[in-house]
Design a protein around this motif. Structure first.
Motif, PDB file in Angstrom:
ATOM      1  N   GLN A 152       0.819  -1.210   0.000  1.00  0.00           N
ATOM      2  CA  GLN A 152       0.000   0.000   0.000  1.00  0.00           C
ATOM      3  C   GLN A 152       0.850   1.255   0.000  1.00  0.00           C
ATOM      4  N   ILE A 153       0.279   2.331  -0.569  1.00  0.00           N
ATOM      5  CA  ILE A 153       0.809   3.681  -0.423  1.00  0.00           C
ATOM      6  C   ILE A 153      -0.104   4.418   0.541  1.00  0.00           C
ATOM      7  N   LYS A 154       0.494   5.143   1.488  1.00  0.00           N
ATOM      8  CA  LYS A 154      -0.292   5.915   2.455  1.00  0.00           C
ATOM      9  C   LYS A 154      -0.206   7.396   2.102  1.00  0.00           C
ATOM     10  N   GLY A 155      -0.797   7.742   0.959  1.00  0.00           N
ATOM     11  CA  GLY A 155      -0.769   9.120   0.498  1.00  0.00           C
ATOM     12  C   GLY A 155      -1.964   9.910   0.973  1.00  0.00           C
ATOM     13  N   PRO A 156      -2.050  11.186   0.580  1.00  0.00           N
ATOM     14  CA  PRO A 156      -3.168  12.023   0.998  1.00  0.00           C
ATOM     15  C   PRO A 156      -4.493  11.564   0.393  1.00  0.00           C
ATOM     16  N   CYS A 157      -5.506  11.511   1.228  1.00  0.00           N
ATOM     17  CA  CYS A 157      -6.896  11.388   0.796  1.00  0.00           C
ATOM     18  C   CYS A 157      -7.581  12.658   1.270  1.00  0.00           C
ATOM     19  N   SER A 158      -7.950  13.519   0.330  1.00  0.00           N
ATOM     20  CA  SER A 158      -8.486  14.842   0.651  1.00  0.00           C
ATOM     21  C   SER A 158      -9.984  14.915   0.412  1.00  0.00           C
ATOM     22  N   ARG A 159     -10.634  15.740   1.204  1.00  0.00           N
ATOM     23  CA  ARG A 159     -12.026  16.096   0.955  1.00  0.00           C
ATOM     24  C   ARG A 159     -12.055  17.186  -0.117  1.00  0.00           C
ATOM     25  N   ILE A 160     -12.647  16.871  -1.261  1.00  0.00           N
ATOM     26  CA  ILE A 160     -12.710  17.807  -2.379  1.00  0.00           C
ATOM     27  C   ILE A 160     -13.352  19.123  -1.949  1.00  0.00           C
ATOM     28  N   ASP A 161     -14.497  19.029  -1.270  1.00  0.00           N
ATOM     29  CA  ASP A 161     -15.254  20.225  -0.915  1.00  0.00           C
ATOM     30  C   ASP A 161     -14.546  21.069   0.135  1.00  0.00           C
ATOM     31  N   LEU A 162     -14.001  20.436   1.158  1.00  0.00           N
ATOM     32  CA  LEU A 162     -13.381  21.191   2.242  1.00  0.00           C
ATOM     33  C   LEU A 162     -12.068  21.834   1.808  1.00  0.00           C
ATOM     34  N   GLN A 302     -16.909  12.729  -1.684  1.00  0.00           N
ATOM     35  CA  GLN A 302     -16.097  13.942  -1.688  1.00  0.00           C
ATOM     36  C   GLN A 302     -14.605  13.639  -1.486  1.00  0.00           C
ATOM     37  N   CYS A 303     -14.219  12.372  -1.547  1.00  0.00           N
ATOM     38  CA  CYS A 303     -12.819  11.992  -1.293  1.00  0.00           C
ATOM     39  C   CYS A 303     -12.023  11.860  -2.590  1.00  0.00           C
ATOM     40  N   TRP A 304     -10.774  12.268  -2.534  1.00  0.00           N
ATOM     41  CA  TRP A 304      -9.875  12.178  -3.693  1.00  0.00           C
ATOM     42  C   TRP A 304      -8.480  11.809  -3.196  1.00  0.00           C
ATOM     43  N   THR A 305      -7.958  10.691  -3.675  1.00  0.00           N
ATOM     44  CA  THR A 305      -6.623  10.233  -3.299  1.00  0.00           C
ATOM     45  C   THR A 305      -5.606  10.777  -4.300  1.00  0.00           C
ATOM     46  N   HIS A 306      -4.495  11.292  -3.793  1.00  0.00           N
ATOM     47  CA  HIS A 306      -3.535  11.951  -4.694  1.00  0.00           C
ATOM     48  C   HIS A 306      -2.134  11.923  -4.095  1.00  0.00           C
ATOM     49  N   GLY A 307      -1.218  12.672  -4.697  1.00  0.00           N
ATOM     50  CA  GLY A 307       0.182  12.616  -4.325  1.00  0.00           C
ATOM     51  C   GLY A 307       0.536  13.487  -3.131  1.00  0.00           C
ATOM     52  N   PHE A 308       1.724  13.228  -2.599  1.00  0.00           N
ATOM     53  CA  PHE A 308       2.249  13.955  -1.444  1.00  0.00           C
ATOM     54  C   PHE A 308       2.869  15.266  -1.923  1.00  0.00           C
ATOM     55  N   PRO A 309       2.866  16.305  -1.086  1.00  0.00           N
ATOM     56  CA  PRO A 309       3.499  17.573  -1.489  1.00  0.00           C
ATOM     57  C   PRO A 309       5.005  17.431  -1.636  1.00  0.00           C
TER      58      PRO A 309
END
Length: 446
Positions: A152-162, A302-309
Motif C-alpha cells: 500500500q501507499i499511504k498518500g493524501p486522501c483529501s475532501r474535495i469540498d473542504l 467527496q474523497c480524492w486520493t492523490h500525491g504527497f506535497p
C-alpha cells in the motif's frame, strides 16, 4: 486443499475479478513441480480477497500436480510476525510465508535467494521501486518477492469540498483522473498553509502523531522531503544536520494545526476521523474511503486520493510493501518459486487489484495503470493517482536509507514522531536532537 481463516475487521465489499489468462512460470524443470507445498498468506481485510489467492493457487496446483495447503494468518496482535519468528527459530513451517516490510532482512539467513525468480519478473513486469530493493535485497541477493496483496501507499486522501472551501485548492484539478498531475504548486509550504486554513475552518488534517505505522509513515515522508536522515546508508548517525533541523522546524509548525489528541492516535484513528466528516485530509491507503463508501457515502463521494506535497528534496510517498519469502529449510523450493512467478504474472496481479477494490499495489513499474483505479468510485477516478501512475513520487519507507536492521528499530520505536513531539511540547530543538541521537546510538549497539 486446506484453508484456515482467521477473522479481521473487514472494510470494503469485493469487486469483480479479472478474467485475463495467467502466464505460465517460465523456468520450472520437468513436466510438473509435483509434491506438496505449504503456504502462509496474510489474511486480507477485504472480503473475497483471500478467495482470489486461493483460486490462483488452485489453478497453478491443478496444472503442476502439487498438493497445496494454505493458512491465512492475521496481522492482528502481530500474529504474522510471531509466525515468522517461530518458524525461523524452529527451522520448520510453511514453504512460502508472506511477511511485512522489514522482515526479509530480519530473517535473511533463513531465506532462499530468489534471483532466479525476480530477474525474469522484472523483465516481464518492469522495474521495481527503490524501497522494494532496499527491503528485499542484500549482498546482491533477492531475499523475497514483492507481494501485491497488502502492499500500500499511504498518500493524501483529501475532501474535495473542504479543500476548495477552506484552502482554495482543487485537488481534482491538481490530480485529474485519467491524466498526469498538475501539481507544481503542491509543495510542503502549500500543504502547511492548507493545514492551517482547514484547522481554522474547523476541519483539521487528520494526521496522527502516535507510535503506530500510519503516524510513522507520514513523519518519514516529511523528513525525506527535506533530505533528513537520522542514520545514513553507511550507518553513520546524522541527526544533527541542517536537513534534520529544517524538517523538525517544519514538523513543529504542522503539529500546531493537527487535532489535539493526535499524539494518542493509532492506525484506526485517521480512518475514523475521515469517516466522521471532521477532517479535510488524512494520510492513508483507500481503506478509509472504502469504509466511508459503505457507512458515510456523503463523505466518500467527496474523497480524492492523490500525491504527497514536494519538499526541497522531492516528492515522497509512504510505501509499505508485503513480501513472499521462501524458507531455505523448505521442502519444495522449486515448486515454491514456480508458484511465486504465477502469482506475480500481470493477469494475477490485475486480479489481486480488482478484488481488493484497488487497495493492493504491485511494485512493478509497468502495472500502475490498471483499469480498477480508473473506474473505482464514487467519485469515479478517486483512486486513479493512488498507485502513482506517472511515477512522479519516490516511494519510500520511514527511517531509510539507514541499514535496514537499524532503520527497523527507528521505525518501530517511532523515533521520528517522538522527537517531533518533544520539540513541539517545549524542548529546545537541540535537546530533541540530542535525545534522538542517543536513541540511535542505542540502536547501533542492539
Amino acid at each position: 486443499m486446506s484453508r484456515k481463516r482467521l477473522t479481521r475487521r473487514q472494510f470494503v465489499a469485493a469487486t469483480a475479478m479479472s478474467s485475463a489468462a495467467l502466464i505460465t512460470a517460465p523456468y520450472v524443470r520437468g513436466a510438473y513441480a509435483a509434491g506438496k507445498l505449504s503456504i502462509g498468506f496474510w489474511d486480507h481485510w477485504v472480503p473475497g480477497a483471500n478467495q482470489a489467492s486461493t483460486d490462483l493457487v488452485n489453478e497453478w496446483a491443478a496444472k503442476e500436480k502439487v498438493e497445496v495447503s494454505i493458512d491465512y494468518i492475521t496481522s492482528n496482535n502481530k500474529k504474522i510476525e510471531l509466525t515468522a519468528a517461530a518458524e525461523a527459530q524452529a527451522k520448520s513451517g510453511h514453504d512460502i510465508l508472506q511477511m511485512p516490510s522489514w522482515w526479509p532482512h530480519a530473517y535473511s539467513e533463513n531465506l532462499e535467494p530468489l534471483n532466479d525468480v525476480m530477474e525474469p519478473l522484472i523483465k516481464q513486469n518492469g522495474e521495481v521501486n527503490g524501497t522494494v530493493k532496499y527491503l528485499a535485497q542484500s549482498g546482491g541477493k533477492w531475499l523475497a518477492v514483492p507481494a501485491t496483496p497488502g502492499s500500500q501507499i499511504k498518500g493524501p486522501c483529501s475532501r474535495i469540498d473542504l479543500m476548495k472551501k477552506y484552502a482554495n485548492i482543487d485537488v481534482q484539478e491538481m490530480y485529474p483522473a485519467g491524466g498526469p498531475p498538475k501539481a507544481d504548486n503542491w509543495t510542503m509550504d502549500t500543504f502547511l498553509k492548507a493545514a492551517e486554513a482547514c484547522q481554522k475552518g474547523g476541519f483539521p488534517f487528520g494526521i496522527g502523531l502516535g507510535e503506530t505505522t500510519d503516524s510513522v509513515d507520514t513523519a518519514g515522508a516529511i523528513f525525506q522531503a527535506f533530505g533528513a536522515e537520522l542514520v545514513n546508508a553507511k550507518g553513520d548517525i546524522t541527526v544533527k544536520t541542517d536537513q534534520v533541523r529544517q524538517a523538525m522546524e517544519y514538523y513543529k509548525k504542522l503539529i500546531a494545526f493537527l487535532p489535539a489528541d493526535a499524539p494518542s492516535w493509532d492506525d484506526a484513528s485517521n480512518n475514523k476521523w475521515l469517516i466522521s466528516g471532521r477532517g479535510a485530509l488524512i494520510m492513508n491507503p483507500p481503506s478509509a474511503w472504502a469504509v466511508a463508501k459503505r457507512d458515510a457515502p456523503q463523505v466518500a463521494e467527496q474523497c480524492w486520493t492523490h500525491g504527497f506535497p514536494a519538499g526541497p528534496k522531492g516528492r515522497f510517498a509512504p510505501f509499505l510493501p508485503y513480501f513472499w519469502g521462501v524458507w531455505s529449510f523448505g521442502k519444495n523450493k522449486e515448486a515454491a518459486k514456480s508458484l511465486l512467478v504465477h502469482l506475480s504474472s500481470p493477469a494475477a496481479i490485475e486480479k489481486f487489484v480488482s478484488v481488493s477494490g484497488g487497495y493492493d499495489l504491485p511494485a512493478y513499474a509497468n502495472l500502475t495503470k490498471l483499469k480498477t483505479w480508473a473506474e473505482e468510485g464514487p467519485p469515479k477516478g478517486t483512486l486513479f493517482h493512488y498507485p502513482d501512475p506517472y511515477h512522479q513520487q519516490t516511494l519510500s519507507i520511514a527511517a531509510s536509507p539507514a541499514p535496514p536492521k537499524i532503520a527497523q528499530q527507528i521505525y518501530f520505536q517511532a523515533t521520528l514522531t517522538k522527537m517531533g513531539l518533544r520539540f513541539a511540547r517545549g524542548e529546545t530543538l537541540e535537546q530533541a536532537l540530542a535525545w534522538a541521537e542517543g536513541e540511535c546510538e542505542g540502536f547501533m549497539r542492539s
